[in-house]
Design a protein around this motif. Structure first.
Motif, PDB file in Angstrom:
ATOM      1  N   CYS A  97      16.773  -2.696   7.131  1.00  0.00           N
ATOM      2  CA  CYS A  97      15.345  -2.554   6.759  1.00  0.00           C
ATOM      3  C   CYS A  97      14.807  -3.997   6.009  1.00  0.00           C
ATOM      4  O   CYS A  97      14.057  -4.105   5.213  1.00  0.00           O
ATOM      5  CB  CYS A  97      15.068  -1.353   5.507  1.00  0.00           C
ATOM      6  SG  CYS A  97      15.677   0.232   6.018  1.00  0.00           S
ATOM      7  N   ASP A 119      12.529  -6.031   7.958  1.00  0.00           N
ATOM      8  CA  ASP A 119      11.264  -5.894   8.012  1.00  0.00           C
ATOM      9  C   ASP A 119      10.157  -5.137   7.013  1.00  0.00           C
ATOM     10  O   ASP A 119      10.297  -3.957   7.257  1.00  0.00           O
ATOM     11  CB  ASP A 119      11.011  -5.756   9.518  1.00  0.00           C
ATOM     12  CG  ASP A 119       9.538  -5.823   9.792  1.00  0.00           C
ATOM     13  OD1 ASP A 119       8.761  -6.354   9.082  1.00  0.00           O
ATOM     14  OD2 ASP A 119       9.326  -5.780  11.098  1.00  0.00           O
ATOM     15  N   SER A 163       7.053  -5.686   6.660  1.00  0.00           N
ATOM     16  CA  SER A 163       5.709  -6.095   6.870  1.00  0.00           C
ATOM     17  C   SER A 163       4.562  -5.022   6.778  1.00  0.00           C
ATOM     18  O   SER A 163       3.446  -5.316   6.390  1.00  0.00           O
ATOM     19  CB  SER A 163       5.649  -6.851   8.458  1.00  0.00           C
ATOM     20  OG  SER A 163       5.983  -5.840   9.390  1.00  0.00           O
ATOM     21  N   GLU A 164       4.770  -3.659   7.192  1.00  0.00           N
ATOM     22  CA  GLU A 164       4.155  -2.634   7.168  1.00  0.00           C
ATOM     23  C   GLU A 164       3.671  -2.295   5.427  1.00  0.00           C
ATOM     24  O   GLU A 164       2.400  -2.096   5.273  1.00  0.00           O
ATOM     25  CB  GLU A 164       4.504  -1.446   7.756  1.00  0.00           C
ATOM     26  CG  GLU A 164       4.816  -1.428   9.161  1.00  0.00           C
ATOM     27  CD  GLU A 164       5.089   0.036  10.147  1.00  0.00           C
ATOM     28  OE1 GLU A 164       5.317   0.726   8.936  1.00  0.00           O
ATOM     29  OE2 GLU A 164       5.396  -0.139  10.918  1.00  0.00           O
ATOM     30  N   VAL A 165       4.777  -2.483   4.672  1.00  0.00           N
ATOM     31  CA  VAL A 165       4.464  -2.286   3.424  1.00  0.00           C
ATOM     32  C   VAL A 165       3.627  -3.486   2.905  1.00  0.00           C
ATOM     33  O   VAL A 165       2.853  -3.173   1.890  1.00  0.00           O
ATOM     34  CB  VAL A 165       5.898  -2.370   2.521  1.00  0.00           C
ATOM     35  CG1 VAL A 165       5.596  -2.163   1.015  1.00  0.00           C
ATOM     36  CG2 VAL A 165       6.774  -1.271   2.889  1.00  0.00           C
ATOM     37  N   ASP A 175       1.357  -5.106   4.205  1.00  0.00           N
ATOM     38  CA  ASP A 175      -0.034  -4.773   4.888  1.00  0.00           C
ATOM     39  C   ASP A 175      -0.691  -3.796   3.804  1.00  0.00           C
ATOM     40  O   ASP A 175      -1.901  -4.071   3.544  1.00  0.00           O
ATOM     41  CB  ASP A 175       0.188  -4.326   6.288  1.00  0.00           C
ATOM     42  CG  ASP A 175       0.478  -5.377   7.122  1.00  0.00           C
ATOM     43  OD1 ASP A 175       0.426  -6.622   6.869  1.00  0.00           O
ATOM     44  OD2 ASP A 175       0.780  -5.146   8.314  1.00  0.00           O
ATOM     45  N   VAL A 176       0.096  -2.767   3.461  1.00  0.00           N
ATOM     46  CA  VAL A 176      -0.608  -1.884   2.609  1.00  0.00           C
ATOM     47  C   VAL A 176      -0.883  -2.565   1.186  1.00  0.00           C
ATOM     48  O   VAL A 176      -2.231  -2.094   1.006  1.00  0.00           O
ATOM     49  CB  VAL A 176       0.658  -0.592   2.300  1.00  0.00           C
ATOM     50  CG1 VAL A 176      -0.277   0.292   1.223  1.00  0.00           C
ATOM     51  CG2 VAL A 176       0.632   0.169   3.631  1.00  0.00           C
ATOM     52  N   GLU A 212      -4.142  -4.741   1.841  1.00  0.00           N
ATOM     53  CA  GLU A 212      -5.304  -3.954   1.898  1.00  0.00           C
ATOM     54  C   GLU A 212      -5.686  -3.292   0.723  1.00  0.00           C
ATOM     55  O   GLU A 212      -6.932  -3.440   0.601  1.00  0.00           O
ATOM     56  CB  GLU A 212      -4.970  -2.877   3.001  1.00  0.00           C
ATOM     57  CG  GLU A 212      -6.344  -1.947   3.287  1.00  0.00           C
ATOM     58  CD  GLU A 212      -7.523  -2.594   3.840  1.00  0.00           C
ATOM     59  OE1 GLU A 212      -8.613  -1.784   3.845  1.00  0.00           O
ATOM     60  OE2 GLU A 212      -7.402  -3.691   4.323  1.00  0.00           O
TER      61      GLU A 212
END
Length: 382
Positions: free
Chosen positions: A282, A284, A286-288, A290-291, A294
């Protein structure tokens, strides 16, 4: 009552915890409480970590872990720093700790002596000063509001004394979200080496970066001066697992391990296995990131649209908002009244050494954060 450590009289429960506790009185009512205090990620830990750890528990191999941390985890941390930060880190230079807090405690107990001075940047994480006070030392706080909230060599020179032993840093910063520039980082490293100082670098938010890149203080040229502290609480939402680590020179690790052993023996083998899965499968996040990025954008945009200008974070999970020209209330008074009147809980800046700010944690979804900001703005109108 029998005598206890007199330095405990100099320490109080953190203002963060005080406000968090006060929230309990406002949980029921017509208006739902919005708690934006504690920096505990609301994003669930990756499913791979949960499932893999459960499978490990089922094996029943839950004995005492190896002193300093299981080899497999230290090897993965070593690989991570070599691959991402190009730093030559040996597994034998790593100690796995019970969260970054125990890491800080172990480091301070090891290197800070009674009478020493430790320099830090304002605003600062409130967990530092009690540990330094209990070591019989003094925390020297340097205001960085005029230097874009970054510590500089010029400010270090003004505060250097014969008693200075270390510099403790936290970038990306809790509470400001500021990252250190490469220029300032490099100059501080040179300054520390030339003055025989330790740099205790708390980089627990290192993987949550919105802009540019993280300039870690852990570099190949300054290994004797730098002690890095990090963990998995913020990056992988493993707050309750209590798992972190220290990276230092081999020689210093030999001393740190003694303090660590007689403080906790070792972190839970279960938590170490979870961290191993995080390191292997785990990396990567990057999605976290990005959250959080934002969420920060939404909060900043809503505030700025009403003429309120916070520090725009470049990392971490917080918004730091100045109360100057907004209210005459102290940060604690502001936080208490906001909680009472609008049922929104924020952290007063006095917790971080700056009474003219509040901290908003980005640990709720965008809709809740938007509602929280609306309530804050409504309160400001009053």
């Amino acid at each position: 009552m029998l005598k206890i450590n007199p330095d405990l009289d100099k320490i109080e429960i953190s203002a963060i915890r005080k406000i968090a506790e006060a929230c309990k009185e406002h949980q029921n009512g017509e208006k739902e409480l919005i708690n934006l205090t504690i920096g505990e990620p609301d994003i669930p830990a990756p499913k791979e970590i949960i499932d893999g750890t459960i499978e490990y528990i089922k094996t029943g191999k839950l004995g005492y872990p190896q002193l300093g941390g299981i080899v497999e985890l230290r090897e993965e941390i070593s690989k991570f720093y070599k691959e991402k930060y190009k730093v030559d880190v040996s597994p034998d230079e790593i100690i796995v700790t019970v969260g970054s807090t125990e890491g800080l405690s172990t480091v301070i107990k090891t290197v800070i002596l009674p009478g020493d001075e430790v320099i830090t940047a304002l605003p600062f994480y409130p967990g530092y000063e009690p540990l330094i006070v209990l070591a019989g030392a003094k925390l020297i706080k340097v205001d960085t509001s005029k230097t874009e909230f970054q510590l500089t060599v010029e400010s270090l020179k003004r505060n250097l004394t014969e008693k200075t032993k270390a510099i403790i840093l936290n970038y990306p910063s809790n509470p400001s979200g500021v990252i250190i520039s490469k220029k300032n980082r490099d100059e501080i490293l040179k300054f520390a080496k030339s003055n025989n100082l330790y740099i205790i670098s708390d980089e627990v938010y290192s993987e949550i970066i919105f802009e540019n890149e993280h300039n870690s203080f852990l570099t190949n040229d300054y290994r004797d001066n730098v002690i890095l502290i990090n963990g998995f609480s913020k990056s992988h939402s493993l707050t309750g697992w209590r798992i972190g680590y220290i990276i230092s020179s081999t020689k210093l690790r030999n001393s740190l391990i003694k303090v660590h052993q007689y403080t906790v023996t070792a972190p839970s083998i279960i938590s170490q296995r979870g961290a191993l899965i995080a390191s292997k499968k785990c990396r990567d996040i990057s999605e976290v990131v990005d959250v959080y990025k934002e969420r920060a954008r939404v909060v900043c945009d809503k505030l700025e649209a009403r003429g309120v200008y916070p520090i725009k974070p470049k990392g971490a999970i917080y918004i730091f908002l100045s109360l100057d020209e907004i209210t005459d209330l102290s940060s604690l008074e502001f936080a208490k009244k906001l909680l009472e009147e609008e049922k929104v809980a924020v952290v007063p800046g006095i917790a971080f050494g700056m009474d003219n700010y509040i901290r908003i944690s980005l640990v709720k979804d965008k809709d809740i954060l938007s509602e929280g900001v609306e309530r804050i703005l409504k309160f400001l109108k009053k």
